[in-house]
Design an enzyme around this catalytic site. Structure first.
Site, mmCIF file in Angstrom:
data_model
loop_
_atom_site.group_PDB
_atom_site.id
_atom_site.type_symbol
_atom_site.label_atom_id
_atom_site.label_comp_id
_atom_site.label_asym_id
_atom_site.label_seq_id
_atom_site.Cartn_x
_atom_site.Cartn_y
_atom_site.Cartn_z
ATOM 1 N N LEU A 37 -24.409 -6.683 -9.549
ATOM 2 C CA LEU A 37 -24.297 -6.514 -10.986
ATOM 3 C C LEU A 37 -24.231 -5.023 -11.315
ATOM 4 O O LEU A 37 -24.926 -4.222 -10.697
ATOM 5 C CB LEU A 37 -25.515 -7.140 -11.681
ATOM 6 C CG LEU A 37 -25.609 -8.667 -11.624
ATOM 7 C CD1 LEU A 37 -26.942 -9.122 -12.176
ATOM 8 C CD2 LEU A 37 -24.488 -9.310 -12.400
ATOM 9 N N ASP A 92 -32.984 -5.632 -22.410
ATOM 10 C CA ASP A 92 -31.691 -5.236 -21.845
ATOM 11 C C ASP A 92 -31.494 -5.991 -20.532
ATOM 12 O O ASP A 92 -32.159 -5.696 -19.534
ATOM 13 C CB ASP A 92 -31.639 -3.727 -21.609
ATOM 14 C CG ASP A 92 -31.792 -2.940 -22.893
ATOM 15 O OD1 ASP A 92 -31.174 -3.334 -23.887
ATOM 16 O OD2 ASP A 92 -32.555 -1.949 -22.893
ATOM 17 N N LEU A 93 -30.596 -6.942 -20.518
ATOM 18 C CA LEU A 93 -30.421 -7.855 -19.390
ATOM 19 C C LEU A 93 -30.193 -7.106 -18.078
ATOM 20 O O LEU A 93 -29.257 -6.322 -17.953
ATOM 21 C CB LEU A 93 -29.251 -8.804 -19.664
ATOM 22 C CG LEU A 93 -28.966 -9.853 -18.578
ATOM 23 C CD1 LEU A 93 -30.157 -10.789 -18.413
ATOM 24 C CD2 LEU A 93 -27.702 -10.638 -18.927
ATOM 25 N N ASP A 94 -31.067 -7.387 -17.093
ATOM 26 C CA ASP A 94 -30.963 -6.820 -15.746
ATOM 27 C C ASP A 94 -30.941 -5.303 -15.734
ATOM 28 O O ASP A 94 -30.391 -4.679 -14.821
ATOM 29 C CB ASP A 94 -29.709 -7.358 -15.029
ATOM 30 C CG ASP A 94 -29.833 -8.848 -14.723
ATOM 31 O OD1 ASP A 94 -30.966 -9.321 -14.496
ATOM 32 O OD2 ASP A 94 -28.800 -9.532 -14.706
ATOM 33 N N GLU A 95 -31.548 -4.672 -16.733
ATOM 34 C CA GLU A 95 -31.576 -3.220 -16.793
ATOM 35 C C GLU A 95 -32.993 -2.678 -16.928
ATOM 36 O O GLU A 95 -33.189 -1.518 -17.297
ATOM 37 C CB GLU A 95 -30.704 -2.718 -17.952
ATOM 38 C CG GLU A 95 -29.214 -3.023 -17.775
ATOM 39 C CD GLU A 95 -28.369 -2.453 -18.898
ATOM 40 O OE1 GLU A 95 -28.895 -1.630 -19.683
ATOM 41 O OE2 GLU A 95 -27.184 -2.823 -18.995
#
Length: 280
Positions: free
Chosen positions: A192, A222-225
């Site tokens: 990702l 914050d998705l996957d952050e």
């Protein structure tokens, strides 16, 4: 009777911090077992983790340490040696859950697994074979709010300190992420955002990648952050087909997640804005 404690703290850099902490521990007849510190010269911040044995209660240590904390503008925490109670959330893929269960039963995870929550029934046999309660909480677009409300009921019911998203294939709402700030760890493949959507390992194969990776991080809106705790990378070559590549990727995911959980539960991870300081 002596007990084991861990002190973690962060504060602006200035002289006298280590002396103040070590003097406090000496005055309370503490026996230091492990000590680590980090000076962030760029950010002007100081971080410290000290494990020690003492006869005082945590409440006494906190009360008597507060004047020092105020003097140096510290954010601090004293933790005991009880294993953090952890809930694991899963969907259909069981490799991370299986690894966590193995390490938990071998007493090398650093956490006490107390329940498994899933939006599918597939992994019920694995959880129940390990003696863990399995709670099925279906999620649809219309039931998402109710499902998250049920999740927090489960967190309260099991008095959980940590939520581990072990390939839980649902996106938590911003509100849920804020409520779990610093108390929820997620794992994803490090492709990702280069390989979004379905079958990321097939996409990676088509692009001829030479490394397979995984990232364990704290959950944020914050998705996957979220702040990264651990990453694992395994080199591969042209001979790896999509299935073998996915298998190696799952190994990386399990390794990165278990390390992140253990380091978090051992109070080795300090949040530093969007980053982390990890005392290994």
């Amino acid at each position: 009777m002596s007990r084991t404690y861990t002190l973690t703290l962060s504060c602006p850099q200035r002289s006298g911090i280590v002396h103040a902490v070590s003097s406090f521990l000496f005055e309370h007849a503490c026996d230091i077992d492990e000590h680590q510190q980090f000076d962030d010269a760029l950010g002007g911040e100081f971080f410290l983790r000290t494990s020690f044995a003492a006869s005082d209660e945590i409440s006494e240590l906190v009360e008597q340490f507060e004047p020092i904390a105020r003097k140096f503008a510290m954010e601090f925490n004293f933790a005991g040696d009880a294993l953090p109670r952890s809930i694991v959330m899963v969907s259909k893929m069981g490799h991370c859950l299986n690894d966590l269960i193995f390490r938990w039963r071998a007493q090398i995870l650093g956490a006490e697994l107390v329940a498994v929550v899933s939006n599918h029934e597939d992994l019920r046999p694995m959880a129940e074979a390990a003696g863990l309660p399995f709670l099925h909480v279906p999620v649809t677009p219309l039931s998402k709010a109710a499902a998250e409300a049920r999740l927090f009921e489960i967190v309260d019911e099991f008095d959980a300190d940590l939520v581990v998203l072990a390939r839980y294939m649902q996106v938590l709402t911003d509100d849920a992420c804020r409520r779990l700030h610093g108390k929820a760890i997620n794992i994803h493949h490090s492709f990702l955002p280069g390989f979004k959507g379905a079958k990321p390992y097939h996409q990676a194969f088509d692009r001829g990648v030479k490394q397979v990776g995984a990232t364990a991080h704290y959950v944020t809106p914050d998705l996957d952050e979220g702040p990264i705790i651990e990453q694992e990378v395994i080199r591969i070559d042209h001979s790896y087909g999509p299935v073998r590549l996915a298998t190696v990727g799952q190994d990386a995911e399990a390794l990165a997640l278990s390390r992140a959980v253990r380091w978090h539960c051992e109070n080795r991870v300090l949040l530093h804005g969007h980053r982390t300081v990890v005392f290994k």
